[in-house]
Design a protein around this motif. Structure first.
Motif, PDB file in Angstrom:
ATOM      1  N   UNK A   1       0.837  -1.210  -0.052  1.00 35.08           N
ATOM      2  CA  UNK A   1       0.097   0.024   0.046  1.00 35.08           C
ATOM      3  C   UNK A   1       0.779   1.393   0.054  1.00 35.08           C
ATOM      4  N   UNK A   2       2.156   1.145   0.426  1.00 36.53           N
ATOM      5  CA  UNK A   2       2.975   2.393   0.203  1.00 36.53           C
ATOM      6  C   UNK A   2       4.343   1.874   0.465  1.00 36.53           C
ATOM      7  N   UNK A   3       5.162   2.711  -0.160  1.00 37.44           N
ATOM      8  CA  UNK A   3       6.633   2.655  -0.120  1.00 37.44           C
ATOM      9  C   UNK A   3       7.251   4.014   0.389  1.00 37.44           C
TER      10      UNK A   3
ATOM     11  N   UNK B   1      -1.726   4.273  -8.696  1.00 38.60           N
ATOM     12  CA  UNK B   1      -0.475   4.919  -7.794  1.00 38.60           C
ATOM     13  C   UNK B   1      -0.436   6.347  -7.739  1.00 38.60           C
ATOM     14  N   UNK B   2       0.197   6.712  -6.676  1.00 39.78           N
ATOM     15  CA  UNK B   2       0.653   8.163  -6.558  1.00 39.78           C
ATOM     16  C   UNK B   2       2.071   8.216  -6.190  1.00 39.78           C
ATOM     17  N   UNK B   3       2.869   9.090  -6.983  1.00 41.31           N
ATOM     18  CA  UNK B   3       4.257   9.137  -6.610  1.00 41.31           C
ATOM     19  C   UNK B   3       4.323  10.694  -6.187  1.00 41.31           C
TER      20      UNK B   3
ATOM     21  N   UNK C   1       2.237   5.534  -3.081  1.00 41.57           N
ATOM     22  CA  UNK C   1       1.129   5.148  -2.352  1.00 41.57           C
ATOM     23  C   UNK C   1      -0.082   4.667  -3.085  1.00 41.57           C
ATOM     24  N   UNK C   2      -0.828   3.843  -2.545  1.00 38.10           N
ATOM     25  CA  UNK C   2      -1.805   3.625  -3.299  1.00 38.10           C
ATOM     26  C   UNK C   2      -2.843   4.861  -3.528  1.00 38.10           C
ATOM     27  N   UNK C   3      -3.588   4.745  -4.571  1.00 36.71           N
ATOM     28  CA  UNK C   3      -4.635   5.830  -4.584  1.00 36.71           C
ATOM     29  C   UNK C   3      -5.978   5.624  -4.003  1.00 36.71           C
TER      30      UNK C   3
END
Length: 193
Positions: A112-114, A159-161, A176-178
């Motif tokens: 779900x996130x990095x 996805x969100x960068x 992160x997941x949108x």
């Protein structure tokens, strides 16, 4: 006789044109698109989610967590925490320079996130901690959303960068997941590329 020569010349011209045109529009020698976005046809653009590589493993939000975590190797630390990106608990894996979070989405455990804070972990497009904000704009464009915390975010394919910018320099990178895409089926990865 003249008709036969004219036919041969016309056939030669057509064949030469076909040979010349057959190489047009290919992005790479193997026929795959050469850009991150991936243009398949002049009218159709296929967007790929934002990813990065760590320990020869591609990390992408909404991918099957057990496969990704196995590819990343043993974390420096592991714990469970209240969910920041999905309801319920999230598994938190700490590695050198980054944190990876996994949460339950439908019937699967997915990334779900990095959160990247180490300078040696660039994005797939080459941006890393310490790079100038101007390089982010050159690489990803001006179609970003800025929030009150100093993050500049780009979204595509669930996805969100996000880049935390401090003093015109990248201080942190987050994948992160949108939220709006959370209901979508997770992508199950079977390889580490």
């Amino acid at each position: 006789m003249k008709l036969r020569r004219l036919s041969i010349k016309l056939l030669t011209l057509v064949m030469t044109s076909l040979i010349v045109l057959s190489g047009c529009g290919q992005g790479s020698p193997n026929g795959e698109p050469s850009s991150t976005t991936g243009v398949v046809d002049q009218d159709i653009v296929i967007l790929k989610p934002y990813v990065f590589r760590y320990n020869d493993t591609t990390v992408r939000v909404n991918s099957y967590a057990p496969t990704v975590i196995q590819g990343l190797g043993k974390p420096l630390e592991y714990y469970k925490a209240e969910g920041m990106f999905v309801d319920g608990e999230e598994d938190v894996y700490l590695y050198e320079g980054m944190e990876v979070r996994a949460g339950q989405l439908d019937d699967s455990r997915v990334i779900v996130a990095a959160l990247i804070q180490g300078s040696g972990i660039p994005t797939a497009e080459g941006i890393a901690i310490g790079d100038a904000f101007a390089d982010v704009i050159l690489t990803y464009g001006e179609d970003y959303v800025e929030d009150e915390d100093g993050f500049y975010s780009y979204e595509r394919d669930g996805s969100k960068l996000s880049f935390l910018i401090e003093n015109e320099v990248v201080a942190s990178i987050q994948y992160t997941i949108v939220e709006e895409k959370i209901e979508t089926a997770p992508v199950v990865s079977t390889s580490t590329d």
